[in-house]
Scaffold this motif. Structure first.
Motif, PDB file in Angstrom:
ATOM      1  N   GLY A  33       0.544  -1.263   0.250  1.00 30.07           N
ATOM      2  CA  GLY A  33      -0.098   0.041  -0.066  1.00 30.07           C
ATOM      3  C   GLY A  33       0.711   1.296  -0.066  1.00 30.07           C
ATOM      4  O   GLY A  33       0.530   2.213  -0.749  1.00 30.07           O
ATOM      5  N   ASP A 127      -6.533   5.053  -0.088  1.00 31.75           N
ATOM      6  CA  ASP A 127      -5.729   3.970  -0.393  1.00 31.75           C
ATOM      7  C   ASP A 127      -6.317   2.912  -0.836  1.00 31.75           C
ATOM      8  O   ASP A 127      -5.740   1.592  -1.050  1.00 31.75           O
ATOM      9  CB  ASP A 127      -4.406   3.765   0.491  1.00 31.75           C
ATOM     10  CG  ASP A 127      -3.230   2.964  -0.212  1.00 31.75           C
ATOM     11  OD1 ASP A 127      -3.237   3.167  -1.547  1.00 31.75           O
ATOM     12  OD2 ASP A 127      -2.428   2.518   0.670  1.00 31.75           O
ATOM     13  N   ASP A 153      -3.231   8.004  -1.614  1.00 30.96           N
ATOM     14  CA  ASP A 153      -1.957   7.439  -2.120  1.00 30.96           C
ATOM     15  C   ASP A 153      -2.217   6.940  -3.765  1.00 30.96           C
ATOM     16  O   ASP A 153      -3.059   6.918  -4.374  1.00 30.96           O
ATOM     17  CB  ASP A 153      -1.644   6.311  -1.270  1.00 30.96           C
ATOM     18  CG  ASP A 153      -0.339   5.656  -1.814  1.00 30.96           C
ATOM     19  OD1 ASP A 153       0.708   6.518  -1.865  1.00 30.96           O
ATOM     20  OD2 ASP A 153      -0.186   4.639  -1.571  1.00 30.96           O
ATOM     21  N   ASN A 154      -0.993   6.695  -4.312  1.00 27.04           N
ATOM     22  CA  ASN A 154      -0.906   6.282  -5.767  1.00 27.04           C
ATOM     23  C   ASN A 154      -1.487   7.125  -6.705  1.00 27.04           C
ATOM     24  O   ASN A 154      -2.128   6.998  -7.691  1.00 27.04           O
ATOM     25  CB  ASN A 154      -1.840   5.109  -5.769  1.00 27.04           C
ATOM     26  CG  ASN A 154      -1.185   3.936  -5.067  1.00 27.04           C
ATOM     27  OD1 ASN A 154      -1.814   3.665  -4.063  1.00 27.04           O
ATOM     28  ND2 ASN A 154      -0.104   3.406  -5.331  1.00 27.04           N
TER      29      ASN A 154
HETATM   30 MG    MG Z   1      -1.041   2.674  -2.001  1.00 27.45          MG
END
Ligand code: MG
Ligand code: DHB
Length: 209
Positions: A33, A127, A153-154
């Motif tokens: 993650g 996430d 995130d990402n």
């Molecule tokens: Mg992530």
């Protein structure tokens, strides 16, 4: 790994034994993650903003929750959601001893309603399923406190989000969703925000209202 990131990680983002063991059990192409330096950045933000309540969408194996927990006061609380059965089973085992982390199994889009009585929250960390980031954001905007943190995130989406042309491995729908998510959080009227260029991209937004 050698180079810039290994230097930074060794000095500023060493994992606890438990974090390292979670990483070791995440085999194959299963993901944990976040990256260690993202974990440390989350800790800095938690401390700066005096965060005591966190909602995490996408527990994966529990690795990111351990990073966030380490920066929280003893009476802090993390609610973390995981819809993938295999990941939820691992997270349940990995987080069983962590009394201030509640794992909620199932689709966050359905299960988030169960924690609404505890709102508003100080921080919401997104996430989970990359296709659903804007739906998670609809919820986050409603249940975060003023001056609270919404973090995704990402958000570089495997370095595809800024490309004009389609990118192999990344579904067009996921890229459209991530662009819409970043566009909304870039609104300077509503947020003090930045897509911080970690390897995976971390969009950080303080809600101004
Ligand atoms: Mg992530
Ligand atoms: C994946 C998910 C993440 O949250 C991440 O940071 C990296 C990879 C994945 O599901 O592949």
């Amino acid at each position: 790994m050698t180079g810039r990131l290994s230097y930074i990680r060794a000095l500023f983002a060493p994992e606890t034994d438990k974090m390292a063991s979670l990483r070791a059990t995440a085999t194959g192409n299963d993901a944990i993650g976040i990256l260690p330096e993202e974990g440390k950045l989350l800790q800095i933000l938690i401390r700066l903003a005096g965060v005591k309540t966190i909602v995490e969408i996408g527990a994966l194996h529990g690795y990111s929750a351990l990073w966030m927990q380490a920066a929280m006061p003893p009476d802090g609380k993390i609610y973390t959601f995981e819809k993938d059965d295999a990941r939820a089973a691992l997270a349940e085992k990995n987080l069983a001893a962590e009394k201030n982390i509640s794992l909620i199994k199932g689709d966050a889009l359905k299960m988030l309603a169960t924690i609404e009585p505890a709102a508003p929250f100080d921080m919401i960390f997104i996430d989970g399923d990359k296709l659903h980031y804007t739906a998670y954001l609809d919820w986050a905007e409603k249940y975060i406190r003023k001056d609270g943190l919404i973090i995704g995130d990402n958000t570089l989406l495997f370095d595809s989000v800024w490309h004009d042309d389609p990118v192999e491995r990344v579904r067009p729908a996921a890229r459209a969703a991530m662009r819409a998510f970043n566009l909304r959080l870039s609104d300077a009227q509503k947020y003090t925000s930045l897509l911080f260029p970690t390897e995976e991209g971390l969009t950080i937004a303080i809600k101004n209202f």
